[in-house]
Design an enzyme around this catalytic site. Structure first.
Site, PDB file in Angstrom:
ATOM      1  N   TYR A 155     -28.913 -74.659  25.321  1.00 41.32           N
ATOM      2  CA  TYR A 155     -27.618 -74.528  24.510  1.00 41.32           C
ATOM      3  C   TYR A 155     -26.623 -73.587  25.299  1.00 41.32           C
ATOM      4  CZ  TYR A 155     -24.850 -73.462  20.397  1.00 41.32           C
ATOM      5  OH  TYR A 155     -23.698 -73.190  19.651  1.00 41.32           O
ATOM      6  N   LYS A 159     -22.704 -74.346  26.556  1.00 40.83           N
ATOM      7  CA  LYS A 159     -21.610 -73.618  26.001  1.00 40.83           C
ATOM      8  C   LYS A 159     -20.973 -73.020  27.175  1.00 40.83           C
ATOM      9  CE  LYS A 159     -22.095 -75.062  21.711  1.00 40.83           C
ATOM     10  NZ  LYS A 159     -21.013 -76.105  21.020  1.00 40.83           N
TER      11      LYS A 159
HETATM   12  N1  LIG Z   1     -23.352 -72.330  13.301  1.00 37.91           N
HETATM   13  C1  LIG Z   1     -23.357 -71.765  14.051  1.00 37.91           C
HETATM   14  O1  LIG Z   1     -23.542 -70.172  13.932  1.00 37.91           O
HETATM   15  C2  LIG Z   1     -22.412 -71.708  15.475  1.00 37.91           C
HETATM   16  C3  LIG Z   1     -21.883 -73.159  15.730  1.00 37.91           C
HETATM   17  N2  LIG Z   1     -21.180 -73.378  17.112  1.00 37.91           N
HETATM   18  C4  LIG Z   1     -20.872 -74.805  17.207  1.00 37.91           C
HETATM   19  O2  LIG Z   1     -19.854 -75.321  16.068  1.00 37.91           O
HETATM   20  C5  LIG Z   1     -20.080 -76.567  16.285  1.00 37.91           C
HETATM   21  C6  LIG Z   1     -20.306 -77.060  14.994  1.00 37.91           C
HETATM   22  O3  LIG Z   1     -21.447 -76.368  14.386  1.00 37.91           O
HETATM   23  P1  LIG Z   1     -22.191 -76.529  13.010  1.00 37.91           P
HETATM   24  O4  LIG Z   1     -21.071 -76.923  12.082  1.00 37.91           O
HETATM   25  O5  LIG Z   1     -22.747 -75.227  12.840  1.00 37.91           O
HETATM   26  O6  LIG Z   1     -23.095 -77.684  13.045  1.00 37.91           O
HETATM   27  P2  LIG Z   1     -23.882 -78.714  12.135  1.00 37.91           P
HETATM   28  O7  LIG Z   1     -25.311 -79.115  12.535  1.00 37.91           O
HETATM   29  O8  LIG Z   1     -23.743 -78.050  10.531  1.00 37.91           O
HETATM   30  O9  LIG Z   1     -22.678 -79.957  12.160  1.00 37.91           O
HETATM   31  C7  LIG Z   1     -22.918 -80.474  13.424  1.00 37.91           C
HETATM   32  C8  LIG Z   1     -22.080 -81.805  13.265  1.00 37.91           C
HETATM   33  O10 LIG Z   1     -22.001 -82.501  14.209  1.00 37.91           O
HETATM   34  C9  LIG Z   1     -22.659 -83.767  14.255  1.00 37.91           C
HETATM   35  N3  LIG Z   1     -23.198 -84.480  15.450  1.00 37.91           N
HETATM   36  C10 LIG Z   1     -24.218 -84.246  16.144  1.00 37.91           C
HETATM   37  N4  LIG Z   1     -24.584 -84.700  17.101  1.00 37.91           N
HETATM   38  C11 LIG Z   1     -23.461 -85.819  17.342  1.00 37.91           C
HETATM   39  C12 LIG Z   1     -22.918 -86.754  17.866  1.00 37.91           C
HETATM   40  N5  LIG Z   1     -23.601 -87.133  19.191  1.00 37.91           N
HETATM   41  N6  LIG Z   1     -21.780 -87.434  17.776  1.00 37.91           N
HETATM   42  C13 LIG Z   1     -20.919 -86.924  16.746  1.00 37.91           C
HETATM   43  N7  LIG Z   1     -21.569 -86.006  15.729  1.00 37.91           N
HETATM   44  C14 LIG Z   1     -22.589 -85.640  15.961  1.00 37.91           C
HETATM   45  C15 LIG Z   1     -23.690 -83.757  13.064  1.00 37.91           C
HETATM   46  O11 LIG Z   1     -23.901 -85.141  12.515  1.00 37.91           O
HETATM   47  C16 LIG Z   1     -23.137 -82.821  12.278  1.00 37.91           C
HETATM   48  O12 LIG Z   1     -22.437 -83.218  10.978  1.00 37.91           O
HETATM   49  C17 LIG Z   1     -21.152 -76.903  17.388  1.00 37.91           C
HETATM   50  O13 LIG Z   1     -20.595 -77.285  18.454  1.00 37.91           O
HETATM   51  C18 LIG Z   1     -21.893 -75.601  17.387  1.00 37.91           C
HETATM   52  O14 LIG Z   1     -22.512 -75.598  18.484  1.00 37.91           O
HETATM   53  C19 LIG Z   1     -20.981 -72.306  17.639  1.00 37.91           C
HETATM   54  C20 LIG Z   1     -21.380 -70.839  17.555  1.00 37.91           C
HETATM   55  C21 LIG Z   1     -22.073 -70.567  16.249  1.00 37.91           C
HETATM   56  C1  LIG Z   2     -27.152 -68.767  18.319  1.00 39.61           C
HETATM   57  C2  LIG Z   2     -25.735 -69.073  18.569  1.00 39.61           C
HETATM   58  O1  LIG Z   2     -25.095 -68.662  19.197  1.00 39.61           O
HETATM   59  C3  LIG Z   2     -24.985 -70.443  18.212  1.00 39.61           C
HETATM   60  C4  LIG Z   2     -25.705 -71.165  16.929  1.00 39.61           C
HETATM   61  O2  LIG Z   2     -23.978 -70.584  18.714  1.00 39.61           O
END
Ligand SMILES: NC(=O)C1=CN([C@@H]2O[C@H](COP(=O)(O)OP(=O)(O)OC[C@H]3O[C@@H](n4cnc5c(N)ncnc54)[C@H](O)[C@@H]3O)[C@@H](O)[C@H]2O)C=CC1
Ligand SMILES: CC(=O)C(C)=O
Length: 259
Positions: A155, A159
């Site tokens: 991961y 990033k």
């Molecule tokens: N939740 C956190 O603490 C953090 C999240 N992020 C980043 O923010 C972004 C959103 O994260 P969240 O909302 O927390 O995740 P989440 O898991 O709640 O939502 C992610 C969405 O992306 C969709 N998805 C997954 N693979 C896909 C694909 N191949 N094609 C199209 N859609 C796809 C999923 O179906 C889901 O609806 C991600 O890139 C994550 O790495 C970054 C830092 C912290």
């Molecule tokens: C743990 C973390 O840094 C995520 C989910 O972006």
């Protein structure tokens, strides 16, 4: 009156992406939702429609260049342009020591978090160049894209790659008045952290919610992050107020990682 601008958000059926879409709708954008999860995407699109938001949706997998092109085409066919494109979709992948990292998990994380962002940038940039009116491409990075985090090797690597793509695309696309930036959230209580908490539990023997709490304890401002906190930054990056910012991966983490 000028036409309303159009914002496309991948991974927007839930979590941070859904909140970004909601905030940009409040900011006056027409919204194009996209996700690989069809049923949830339809639900979210219905919810937006019921609120009177001008919205369309496209079921797509960010790892497929043809889906990214289809998404852009859907935005153009429905609303006439793509002005903001947010590469938000991402997955956490495997949690565990670097010595145990499984090649399949590396491929999954790199395919979605890195190739997905690259193909999104390509599709959006081609359309924005054709339009000739500039645009904003905004990518999901993370605190883990600024500092390596234990047990999250694939991961974190993915990033850091987003940061590299953001800088490269910003340099190449600046002459077309396309700004490319990224948001780096901290610990946001979405489905991703529910899964991370579970995965950390298997390795650390922690109780439900404990890993999330432990990570959150390190936040200077004293609380975990909400999707709205992330949307505050992304709203700015999508607006004209950020016209002189490009190539930056900006931390919004309540004070966890300092750069
Ligand atoms: N939740 C956190 O603490 C953090 C999240 N992020 C980043 O923010 C972004 C959103 O994260 P969240 O909302 O927390 O995740 P989440 O898991 O709640 O939502 C992610 C969405 O992306 C969709 N998805 C997954 N693979 C896909 C694909 N191949 N094609 C199209 N859609 C796809 C999923 O179906 C889901 O609806 C991600 O890139 C994550 O790495 C970054 C830092 C912290
Ligand atoms: C743990 C973390 O840094 C995520 C989910 O972006």
């Amino acid at each position: 009156m000028a036409n309303k601008k159009v914002a496309v958000i991948t991974g927007s059926a839930q979590g941070i992406g859904k909140e970004l879409a909601s905030r940009l709708a409040s900011d006056g954008f027409r919204i194009v939702l996209s996700d690989v999860n069809e049923s949830l995407l339809q639900e979210t699109a219905n919810e937006f429609e019921n609120k009177g938001i001008e919205v369309t949706y496209f079921v797509g997998d960010v790892t497929k260049p043809e889906d990214q092109q289809g998404l852009v085409q859907q935005a153009v066919d429905t609303f006439g342009s793509v002005d903001v494109f947010i590469n938000n979709a991402g997955v956490e992948g495997q949690v565990g020591p670097i010595t145990d990292v499984d090649p399949k998990s590396v491929d999954l994380v790199m395919d979605i978090n890195v190739k997905g962002v690259l193909y999104g940038i390509q599709a959006a940039a081609k359309q924005m160049i054709k339009q000739g009116t500039g645009g904003k491409i905004i990518n999901a990075c993370s605190i883990a894209g600024q500092e390596g985090f234990e047990m999250l090797a694939p991961y974190a690597a993915s990033k850091f790659a987003v940061k590299g793509l953001t800088q490269t695309a910003a340099k190449e696309l600046a002459r077309h008045k396309i700004n490319v930036n990224a948001y780096c959230p901290g610990i946001v209580g979405t489905g991703m952290w529910e899964r991370l908490d579970e995965k950390f539990r298997e390795h650390l023997g922690t109780k439900k919610g404990e890993a999330f709490e432990k990570f959150s304890e390190g936040i200077a401002l004293g609380r975990s992050q909400t999707p709205e906190d992330v949307a505050n930054l992304v709203s700015f990056l999508a607006s004209e107020d950020s016209n002189y910012i490009t190539g930056q991966s900006i931390l919004t983490d309540g004070g966890m990682v300092y750069r």
